[in-house]
Design a protein around this motif. Structure first.
Motif, PDB file in Angstrom:
ATOM      1  N   PRO A  64       0.834  -1.217   0.000  1.00  0.00           N
ATOM      2  CA  PRO A  64       0.000   0.000   0.000  1.00  0.00           C
ATOM      3  C   PRO A  64       0.861   1.256   0.000  1.00  0.00           C
ATOM      4  N   LEU A  65       0.315   2.338  -0.516  1.00  0.00           N
ATOM      5  CA  LEU A  65       1.069   3.582  -0.663  1.00  0.00           C
ATOM      6  C   LEU A  65       1.615   4.070   0.675  1.00  0.00           C
ATOM      7  N   ALA A  66       0.839   3.925   1.733  1.00  0.00           N
ATOM      8  CA  ALA A  66       1.276   4.427   3.038  1.00  0.00           C
ATOM      9  C   ALA A  66       2.504   3.700   3.568  1.00  0.00           C
ATOM     10  N   GLN A  67       2.825   2.533   3.009  1.00  0.00           N
ATOM     11  CA  GLN A  67       3.957   1.757   3.500  1.00  0.00           C
ATOM     12  C   GLN A  67       5.226   1.978   2.685  1.00  0.00           C
ATOM     13  N   PHE A  68       5.232   2.959   1.782  1.00  0.00           N
ATOM     14  CA  PHE A  68       6.457   3.400   1.126  1.00  0.00           C
ATOM     15  C   PHE A  68       7.000   4.587   1.915  1.00  0.00           C
ATOM     16  N   ARG A  73       8.840   8.571  -1.837  1.00  0.00           N
ATOM     17  CA  ARG A  73       7.805   9.286  -2.596  1.00  0.00           C
ATOM     18  C   ARG A  73       8.308  10.670  -3.012  1.00  0.00           C
ATOM     19  N   GLU A  74       9.053  11.305  -2.135  1.00  0.00           N
ATOM     20  CA  GLU A  74       9.609  12.617  -2.463  1.00  0.00           C
ATOM     21  C   GLU A  74      10.592  12.509  -3.630  1.00  0.00           C
ATOM     22  N   ALA A  75      11.490  11.522  -3.575  1.00  0.00           N
ATOM     23  CA  ALA A  75      12.493  11.362  -4.631  1.00  0.00           C
ATOM     24  C   ALA A  75      11.838  11.006  -5.954  1.00  0.00           C
ATOM     25  N   LEU A  76      10.785  10.194  -5.919  1.00  0.00           N
ATOM     26  CA  LEU A  76      10.118   9.795  -7.157  1.00  0.00           C
ATOM     27  C   LEU A  76       9.471  10.989  -7.846  1.00  0.00           C
ATOM     28  N   LYS A 157      -5.108  10.058  -7.621  1.00  0.00           N
ATOM     29  CA  LYS A 157      -3.658  10.243  -7.665  1.00  0.00           C
ATOM     30  C   LYS A 157      -2.949   9.214  -6.771  1.00  0.00           C
ATOM     31  N   ALA A 158      -3.514   8.935  -5.602  1.00  0.00           N
ATOM     32  CA  ALA A 158      -2.906   7.967  -4.689  1.00  0.00           C
ATOM     33  C   ALA A 158      -2.868   6.575  -5.313  1.00  0.00           C
ATOM     34  N   GLN A 159      -3.937   6.192  -6.022  1.00  0.00           N
ATOM     35  CA  GLN A 159      -3.958   4.880  -6.671  1.00  0.00           C
ATOM     36  C   GLN A 159      -2.926   4.800  -7.787  1.00  0.00           C
ATOM     37  N   ILE A 160      -2.790   5.881  -8.564  1.00  0.00           N
ATOM     38  CA  ILE A 160      -1.801   5.906  -9.646  1.00  0.00           C
ATOM     39  C   ILE A 160      -0.391   5.760  -9.081  1.00  0.00           C
ATOM     40  N   LEU A 161      -0.109   6.503  -8.016  1.00  0.00           N
ATOM     41  CA  LEU A 161       1.220   6.444  -7.418  1.00  0.00           C
ATOM     42  C   LEU A 161       1.487   5.067  -6.808  1.00  0.00           C
ATOM     43  N   GLU A 162       0.510   4.503  -6.126  1.00  0.00           N
ATOM     44  CA  GLU A 162       0.679   3.179  -5.513  1.00  0.00           C
ATOM     45  C   GLU A 162       0.929   2.107  -6.569  1.00  0.00           C
ATOM     46  N   ALA A 163       0.140   2.123  -7.651  1.00  0.00           N
ATOM     47  CA  ALA A 163       0.313   1.126  -8.702  1.00  0.00           C
ATOM     48  C   ALA A 163       1.668   1.286  -9.380  1.00  0.00           C
ATOM     49  N   TYR A 164       2.089   2.503  -9.608  1.00  0.00           N
ATOM     50  CA  TYR A 164       3.382   2.725 -10.261  1.00  0.00           C
ATOM     51  C   TYR A 164       4.521   2.163  -9.411  1.00  0.00           C
ATOM     52  N   LEU A 165       4.483   2.449  -8.115  1.00  0.00           N
ATOM     53  CA  LEU A 165       5.548   1.975  -7.239  1.00  0.00           C
ATOM     54  C   LEU A 165       5.596   0.452  -7.165  1.00  0.00           C
ATOM     55  N   HIS A 178       9.198  -2.799  -3.935  1.00  0.00           N
ATOM     56  CA  HIS A 178       9.346  -3.832  -2.909  1.00  0.00           C
ATOM     57  C   HIS A 178      10.490  -4.783  -3.264  1.00  0.00           C
ATOM     58  N   ALA A 179      10.507  -5.270  -4.487  1.00  0.00           N
ATOM     59  CA  ALA A 179      11.572  -6.189  -4.913  1.00  0.00           C
ATOM     60  C   ALA A 179      12.912  -5.472  -4.959  1.00  0.00           C
ATOM     61  N   ALA A 180      12.933  -4.246  -5.485  1.00  0.00           N
ATOM     62  CA  ALA A 180      14.194  -3.514  -5.605  1.00  0.00           C
ATOM     63  C   ALA A 180      14.794  -3.219  -4.238  1.00  0.00           C
ATOM     64  N   SER A 181      13.988  -2.758  -3.296  1.00  0.00           N
ATOM     65  CA  SER A 181      14.522  -2.412  -1.974  1.00  0.00           C
ATOM     66  C   SER A 181      14.974  -3.650  -1.214  1.00  0.00           C
ATOM     67  N   ALA A 182      14.215  -4.759  -1.332  1.00  0.00           N
ATOM     68  CA  ALA A 182      14.564  -5.972  -0.600  1.00  0.00           C
ATOM     69  C   ALA A 182      15.821  -6.620  -1.153  1.00  0.00           C
ATOM     70  N   VAL A 183      15.937  -6.702  -2.474  1.00  0.00           N
ATOM     71  CA  VAL A 183      17.072  -7.392  -3.086  1.00  0.00           C
ATOM     72  C   VAL A 183      18.329  -6.535  -3.044  1.00  0.00           C
ATOM     73  N   LEU A 184      18.196  -5.261  -3.362  1.00  0.00           N
ATOM     74  CA  LEU A 184      19.377  -4.414  -3.476  1.00  0.00           C
ATOM     75  C   LEU A 184      19.862  -3.880  -2.133  1.00  0.00           C
ATOM     76  N   PHE A 185      18.928  -3.622  -1.212  1.00  0.00           N
ATOM     77  CA  PHE A 185      19.315  -3.014   0.062  1.00  0.00           C
ATOM     78  C   PHE A 185      18.914  -3.837   1.284  1.00  0.00           C
ATOM     79  N   GLY A 186      18.215  -4.950   1.070  1.00  0.00           N
ATOM     80  CA  GLY A 186      17.802  -5.773   2.204  1.00  0.00           C
ATOM     81  C   GLY A 186      16.848  -5.080   3.130  1.00  0.00           C
ATOM     82  N   LYS A 187      16.000  -4.224   2.586  1.00  0.00           N
ATOM     83  CA  LYS A 187      15.078  -3.440   3.409  1.00  0.00           C
ATOM     84  C   LYS A 187      13.670  -3.518   2.854  1.00  0.00           C
TER      85      LYS A 187
END
Length: 682
Positions: A64-68, A73-76, A157-165, A178-187
């Protein structure tokens, strides 16, 4: 003029009836999202292991968007679409600017908004071509803008941003933050800090670009955001972008994961405890530290003693190895020694004090059943095995798959061994071990009576026992029963220890000699697992009503006198080896042929003698001391008595049951009679 252009685009979109109007809803997109990996969880929801099943792309659970993280979100927004919250799908200013730029320059600029990029992810017809360096055609770009406006009309807008992420492509086959942060940074996406967020969003224009170029792009963006001081950290983190992308995230229980996970998206909750699993893994590794490289496989299993649920399943220290927990081994006949002993006890054919022949050279020719079981490596085990046939039915009730051919070498795995051993510390009940948290509760199966199981468990928990099992017993750990066995070739050892809370089973195959024998390595591993668990001292099980505690001595005195548990009605105070029945060292003698029914005249005393005469003998009647010495005179009231001849330290040498009566009444002085003495009612 720009507003008129936008109105013209909308009119053209309505007139053209493009496929953009057929884009799915947000709910449909989220429902169709299937992770590539399956996940194994412990009883508290903590991840233990994962397996990838979809090899075309790697993506994890929808977030969900709130869990990014806010930093992400600022950098994106800053990197990809800084007017995201102002436009209606197409940033016309950026769109027109990119058209002029592309007409005048060789380096092309996209000008796509986040909404346009999402539309391209949802509709293959307007997606970026797969060929290296290829770009969308003018027609595809036009359709992409129309699809973006359609999305803005139906999605928030929230749905668009959530789906994109969740859907954006990153390095290689990674899809979603989710995959990028877990694999590349273990977070998790929620834990990404600002430098990590800048690096991840810098991948979007060129997911597979060189790490140093991505870091430069992220640094340039950081300077525009006024945080150029983060550039050194960005270059420090850049090598992580080349982390191997197919490695599992969680590797604590890979062998059980292979057993229960079957498809991407599965989330299987088990009865395992992550802390116990870690303790078992670390303890197994510590126990084998410095051992010979000839060790071929190891395994550890921790069961809850109460309900037989699995708390730890370590199939090996290498995640790629075969699961040694379920590897079947041929075992020695000593496997069923506790079962043979329990069978004799329950049928009242023997007690723990029964003396059996000992075939070991240089040792005493006799050994009690209790010590035979405790020292199963001795030659006396052959006498126990010869005394009774293998209790096949009991072994099958305990979950062992025995061959129909009685001469065949029995086989079992570590899981079966642990389940069978547990019956002795669980009141005689067998339960199938379970590891699925949502599985049905197991149905208990009675293998032994509670009193039988209690007696055998007491033998196996004796802290004074010597031999192989003594290495497993730690007095500070409290009450614990232990058992060890070898395979037929003595190349594999299984050691088990059970207390109030946990049953720990370890298997070691291979090894060397001396301290690196499989049996000793398994014992070391169990001790290390116990230390890692750090459990409080274990309390003994409750004493059942069907047992009694007595003191027993031996003839010949091959073992010191000791306290022993007996099934009620089988207790003995002196255990005599076969052929020694007529050579008892101390016996009760009642002269004049008086036997169990004795009649005295009033005023007469009964003479009790010991044979041979023993000056320090103690005489007891119904647990009351009545005299000391080689012989005594005793004049009790009429009644029934249990007379015992004991040593000074309380060992019962001999016991007699005696009913005493008086023949008549004698005249008393001055007339009347003296009645014979009578025993007061108890």
């Amino acid at each position: 003029m720009l507003q008129a252009f936008r109105r013209g685009v909308l009119v053209a979109a309505l007139a053209s009836g493009t496929a953009a109007a057929q884009l799915p809803s947000f709910e449909q997109v989220r429902a169709a999202h299937h992770p590539s990996d399956a996940l194994l969880l412990d009883r508290n929801g903590e991840p233990l292991a994962d397996i990838r099943f979809d090899l075309t792309r790697r993506r994890f659970e929808w977030v969900p968007l709130a869990q990014f993280s806010p930093a992400l979100r600022e950098a994106l927004i800053a990197a990809e679409d800084h007017r995201f919250y102002e436009h209606e799908g197409v940033d016309w200013r950026a769109f027109v600017g990119s058209l002029w730029h592309n007409l005048l320059h060789d380096n092309k600029r996209g000008g796509s908004t986040l909404t346009m990029q999402l539309a391209g992810l949802l509709d293959p017809a307007i997606a970026i071509p797969a060929a290296p360096g290829a770009r969308r055609s003018v027609g595809q770009k036009w359709d992409q803008g129309l699809a973006a406006q359609e999305l803005e009309a139906h999605w928030s807008k929230a749905q668009i941003l959530e789906a994109y992420l969740n859907l954006a492509p990153f390095r290689g086959d990674l899809q979603g933050v989710h995959a990028a942060s877990a694999v590349l940074f273990g977070k998790s996406p929620a834990a990404l800090d600002r430098p990590e967020a800048l690096l991840i969003t810098a991948l979007l224009p060129s997911p597979n670009g060189r790490a140093d170029r991505t870091a430069r792009r992220a640094c340039a963006r950081a300077k525009k955001m006024g945080v150029g001081n983060l550039c050194p950290r960005l270059y420090e983190l850049a090598p992580r972008l080349d982390t191997p992308r197919n490695r599992p995230r969680f590797t604590l229980a890979p062998h059980l994961a292979r057993r229960v996970l079957h498809a991407g998206g599965e989330r299987v909750t088990t009865t395992l405890d992550a802390a116990v699993q870690q303790a078992a893994t670390s303890g197994l590794r510590d126990g084998l530290q410095g051992a010979t490289p000839h060790v071929s496989s190891v395994a550890a299993l921790v069961l809850d003693t109460g309900d037989a649920s699995v708390r730890a399943w370590v199939g090996g220290l290498d995640a790629r190895s075969a699961d040694a927990v379920t590897a079947v081994r041929s075992v020695q006949p000593a496997l069923w020694l506790p079962f043979s002993a329990a069978n004799l006890i329950e049928r009242k054919l023997a007690t723990g004090a029964t003396l059996l022949p000992n075939l070991s050279e240089g040792e005493s020719p006799w050994r009690s059943l209790r010590v035979t079981l405790q020292q199963s490596d001795s030659g006396s085990q052959a006498a126990l095995l010869a005394l009774t046939d293998p209790p096949s039915e009991r072994l099958r009730q305990a979950g062992l798959d025995l061959a129909k051919d009685a001469s065949a070498t029995p086989e079992l795995n570590l899981l079966q061994a642990a389940q069978a051993f547990r019956t002795f510390v669980a009141g005689g009940n067998w339960l199938a071990a379970r590891w699925a948290a949502d599985g049905p509760a197991a149905t208990p199966r009675r293998v032994w009576r509670n009193d039988t199981a209690y007696i055998v468990a007491d033998w196996l928990a004796d802290p004074t026992q010597k031999g192989a099992a003594s290495e497993l017993l730690r007095p500070e750990a409290g009450w614990q029963a232990v058992w060890r066995m070898n395979d037929a070739a003595r190349d594999t050892a299984i050691a088990m220890l059970a207390g109030e809370r946990y049953l720990i089973a370890v298997q070691v195959s291979g090894g060397g000699s001396g301290a690196e024998q499989p049996t000793r390595l398994a014992a070391r591993a169990i001790g290390a697992i116990q230390r890692h668990l750090g459990s409080p001292p274990s309390r003994p099980p409750r004493t059942p009503t069907g047992v009694v505690l007595g003191v027993v001595a031996f003839d010949p005195p091959v073992e010191p006198a000791r306290r022993e548990w007996f099934l009620r009605g089988t207790e003995v105070s002196l255990s005599v080896a076969p052929g020694h029945e007529n050579t008892l060292p101390h016996r009760i003698v009642i002269p004049d042929g008086k036997d169990s029914n004795t009649s005295l005249r009033s005023g007469e005393a009964l003479l009790l003698e010991s044979s041979p005469a023993t000056p320090d003998a103690r005489w007891w009647a119904d647990d009351e001391l009545i005299g000391e010495g080689a012989s005594i005179l005793w004049a009790p009231p009429a009644g029934h008595y249990r007379i015992e001849l004991r040593s000074p330290d309380g060992v019962v040498w001999d016991r007699r049951e005696l009913t005493l009566g008086y023949q008549d009444e004698t005249p008393a002085p001055g007339g009347g009679t003296n009645p014979a003495p009578q025993r007061a009612p108890r």
